[in-house]
Scaffold this motif. Structure first.
Motif, PDB file in Angstrom:
ATOM      1  N   VAL A  40       0.838  -1.196   0.000  1.00 23.42           N
ATOM      2  CA  VAL A  40       0.000   0.000   0.000  1.00 23.42           C
ATOM      3  C   VAL A  40       0.876   1.249   0.000  1.00 23.42           C
ATOM      4  O   VAL A  40       2.067   1.198   0.319  1.00 23.42           O
ATOM      5  CB  VAL A  40      -0.972   0.048   1.206  1.00 23.42           C
ATOM      6  CG1 VAL A  40      -1.880  -1.156   1.227  1.00 23.42           C
ATOM      7  CG2 VAL A  40      -0.244   0.176   2.514  1.00 23.42           C
ATOM      8  N   TYR A  41       0.248   2.356  -0.387  1.00 24.56           N
ATOM      9  CA  TYR A  41       0.917   3.650  -0.242  1.00 24.56           C
ATOM     10  C   TYR A  41      -0.065   4.645   0.343  1.00 24.56           C
ATOM     11  O   TYR A  41      -1.285   4.491   0.262  1.00 24.56           O
ATOM     12  CB  TYR A  41       1.516   4.142  -1.555  1.00 24.56           C
ATOM     13  CG  TYR A  41       0.539   4.677  -2.574  1.00 24.56           C
ATOM     14  CD1 TYR A  41       0.251   6.037  -2.642  1.00 24.56           C
ATOM     15  CD2 TYR A  41      -0.070   3.835  -3.486  1.00 24.56           C
ATOM     16  CE1 TYR A  41      -0.626   6.543  -3.591  1.00 24.56           C
ATOM     17  CE2 TYR A  41      -0.942   4.323  -4.449  1.00 24.56           C
ATOM     18  CZ  TYR A  41      -1.214   5.675  -4.489  1.00 24.56           C
ATOM     19  OH  TYR A  41      -2.088   6.166  -5.423  1.00 24.56           O
ATOM     20  N   TRP A  42       0.498   5.638   0.990  1.00 26.95           N
ATOM     21  CA  TRP A  42      -0.262   6.729   1.588  1.00 26.95           C
ATOM     22  C   TRP A  42       0.251   8.023   0.991  1.00 26.95           C
ATOM     23  O   TRP A  42       1.450   8.309   1.065  1.00 26.95           O
ATOM     24  CB  TRP A  42      -0.066   6.742   3.102  1.00 26.95           C
ATOM     25  CG  TRP A  42      -1.024   7.653   3.804  1.00 26.95           C
ATOM     26  CD1 TRP A  42      -0.860   8.982   4.059  1.00 26.95           C
ATOM     27  CD2 TRP A  42      -2.305   7.297   4.321  1.00 26.95           C
ATOM     28  NE1 TRP A  42      -1.969   9.472   4.705  1.00 26.95           N
ATOM     29  CE2 TRP A  42      -2.863   8.461   4.885  1.00 26.95           C
ATOM     30  CE3 TRP A  42      -3.030   6.109   4.362  1.00 26.95           C
ATOM     31  CZ2 TRP A  42      -4.108   8.470   5.486  1.00 26.95           C
ATOM     32  CZ3 TRP A  42      -4.275   6.128   4.962  1.00 26.95           C
ATOM     33  CH2 TRP A  42      -4.799   7.293   5.512  1.00 26.95           C
ATOM     34  N   PHE A  43      -0.647   8.798   0.367  1.00 25.92           N
ATOM     35  CA  PHE A  43      -0.241  10.092  -0.161  1.00 25.92           C
ATOM     36  C   PHE A  43      -0.167  11.072   0.996  1.00 25.92           C
ATOM     37  O   PHE A  43      -1.163  11.342   1.651  1.00 25.92           O
ATOM     38  CB  PHE A  43      -1.198  10.602  -1.242  1.00 25.92           C
ATOM     39  CG  PHE A  43      -0.617  11.765  -1.981  1.00 25.92           C
ATOM     40  CD1 PHE A  43       0.070  11.552  -3.161  1.00 25.92           C
ATOM     41  CD2 PHE A  43      -0.694  13.042  -1.475  1.00 25.92           C
ATOM     42  CE1 PHE A  43       0.655  12.617  -3.841  1.00 25.92           C
ATOM     43  CE2 PHE A  43      -0.123  14.116  -2.135  1.00 25.92           C
ATOM     44  CZ  PHE A  43       0.557  13.902  -3.319  1.00 25.92           C
ATOM     45  N   SER A  44       1.031  11.580   1.243  1.00 29.09           N
ATOM     46  CA  SER A  44       1.289  12.388   2.430  1.00 29.09           C
ATOM     47  C   SER A  44       1.057  13.879   2.206  1.00 29.09           C
ATOM     48  O   SER A  44       1.463  14.442   1.188  1.00 29.09           O
ATOM     49  CB  SER A  44       2.729  12.172   2.891  1.00 29.09           C
ATOM     50  OG  SER A  44       3.009  12.971   4.025  1.00 29.09           O
ATOM     51  N   TYR A  45       0.431  14.474   3.199  1.00 25.50           N
ATOM     52  CA  TYR A  45       0.332  15.924   3.295  1.00 25.50           C
ATOM     53  C   TYR A  45       0.930  16.380   4.626  1.00 25.50           C
ATOM     54  O   TYR A  45       0.524  17.394   5.187  1.00 25.50           O
ATOM     55  CB  TYR A  45      -1.124  16.385   3.188  1.00 25.50           C
ATOM     56  CG  TYR A  45      -1.679  16.281   1.789  1.00 25.50           C
ATOM     57  CD1 TYR A  45      -1.311  17.188   0.803  1.00 25.50           C
ATOM     58  CD2 TYR A  45      -2.553  15.265   1.447  1.00 25.50           C
ATOM     59  CE1 TYR A  45      -1.815  17.092  -0.487  1.00 25.50           C
ATOM     60  CE2 TYR A  45      -3.066  15.161   0.158  1.00 25.50           C
ATOM     61  CZ  TYR A  45      -2.693  16.072  -0.798  1.00 25.50           C
ATOM     62  OH  TYR A  45      -3.188  15.976  -2.071  1.00 25.50           O
ATOM     63  N   ALA A  46       1.901  15.617   5.126  1.00 22.74           N
ATOM     64  CA  ALA A  46       2.506  15.932   6.420  1.00 22.74           C
ATOM     65  C   ALA A  46       3.210  17.282   6.376  1.00 22.74           C
ATOM     66  O   ALA A  46       3.975  17.564   5.459  1.00 22.74           O
ATOM     67  CB  ALA A  46       3.492  14.842   6.815  1.00 22.74           C
ATOM     68  N   THR A  47       2.945  18.084   7.387  1.00 24.27           N
ATOM     69  CA  THR A  47       3.597  19.384   7.503  1.00 24.27           C
ATOM     70  C   THR A  47       4.552  19.412   8.696  1.00 24.27           C
ATOM     71  O   THR A  47       5.083  20.457   9.045  1.00 24.27           O
ATOM     72  CB  THR A  47       2.558  20.514   7.644  1.00 24.27           C
ATOM     73  OG1 THR A  47       1.732  20.225   8.783  1.00 24.27           O
ATOM     74  CG2 THR A  47       1.707  20.631   6.391  1.00 24.27           C
ATOM     75  N   SER A  48       4.733  18.246   9.314  1.00 21.07           N
ATOM     76  CA  SER A  48       5.664  18.118  10.441  1.00 21.07           C
ATOM     77  C   SER A  48       6.009  16.638  10.599  1.00 21.07           C
ATOM     78  O   SER A  48       5.331  15.763  10.041  1.00 21.07           O
ATOM     79  CB  SER A  48       5.033  18.636  11.737  1.00 21.07           C
ATOM     80  OG  SER A  48       3.965  17.782  12.124  1.00 21.07           O
ATOM     81  N   GLU A  49       7.042  16.364  11.377  1.00 16.22           N
ATOM     82  CA  GLU A  49       7.386  14.977  11.665  1.00 16.22           C
ATOM     83  C   GLU A  49       6.266  14.289  12.437  1.00 16.22           C
ATOM     84  O   GLU A  49       5.984  13.108  12.212  1.00 16.22           O
ATOM     85  CB  GLU A  49       8.695  14.907  12.438  1.00 16.22           C
ATOM     86  CG  GLU A  49       9.906  15.274  11.595  1.00 16.22           C
ATOM     87  CD  GLU A  49      11.173  15.319  12.408  1.00 16.22           C
ATOM     88  OE1 GLU A  49      11.679  14.233  12.767  1.00 16.22           O
ATOM     89  OE2 GLU A  49      11.654  16.442  12.674  1.00 16.22           O
ATOM     90  N   ALA A  50       5.616  15.027  13.334  1.00 19.40           N
ATOM     91  CA  ALA A  50       4.514  14.446  14.108  1.00 19.40           C
ATOM     92  C   ALA A  50       3.374  14.014  13.191  1.00 19.40           C
ATOM     93  O   ALA A  50       2.791  12.938  13.377  1.00 19.40           O
ATOM     94  CB  ALA A  50       4.012  15.445  15.156  1.00 19.40           C
TER      95      ALA A  50
END
Length: 168
Positions: free
Chosen positions: A44-54
């Protein structure tokens, strides 16, 4: 194309589990069921919108939770997909993109999944790959010119993608 026909004919499948803050892909469980029906290994893959490590850590947990209770679990790696749209979102949120930040997001996501017993990796194009600071995770490299010539790329790359069959 038709999901069932594509999955039936595939050697393996990488399925989008979701994106951002726990947005599960509405077709995810259906596609996993098709992999089970045709005995196809999948990741699987997850399209990331992470704006921080948390947030990268939370996205890894969202990814893990998307399949942990399924009776047909992935046997192939779990990938983070952090690319140009992720960068645009980061800037939209008023944050500055750096390659150090990119590498911290990738490392945080992958380590979290490894801590949960998964094989983890990163999906990227060559632009992002050449700035990938760690080669400790599997790499799925996309080369979008439609030519399967990866001779100049490293043997570290686990999947080399030069086209896509889209499921509608």
């Amino acid at each position: 194309g038709d999901a069932e026909a594509l999955i039936k004919d595939a050697g393996f499948v990488i399925i989008r589990a979701g994106f951002g803050k726990n947005n599960i892909d509405p077709e995810f469980k259906k596609n996993v069921a098709l992999c089970k029906k045709y005995n196809k290994p999948y990741g699987v893959y997850w399209f990331s919108y992470a704006t921080s490590e948390a947030l990268a850590y939370n996205e890894a947990l969202f990814t893990y939770n998307s399949f942990k209770d399924l009776d047909y679990k992935p046997t192939l790696p779990i990938f983070i997909d952090w690319e140009s749209d992720s960068e645009k979102y980061l800037r939209k949120c008023g944050k500055r993109f750096t390659w150090d930040f990119y590498n911290k997001v990738i490392t945080t996501y992958c380590r979290c999944l490894e801590d949960h017993g998964c094989y983890a990796g990163v999906y990227c194009d060559y632009y992002h790959y050449k700035h990938l600071g760690t080669k400790n995770f599997l790499v799925w490299l996309a080369k979008w010119d439609g030519v399967a010539n990866f001779n100049k790329y490293s043997d570290e790359i686990w999947i080399k993608q030069y086209k896509v069959d889209k499921i509608k």
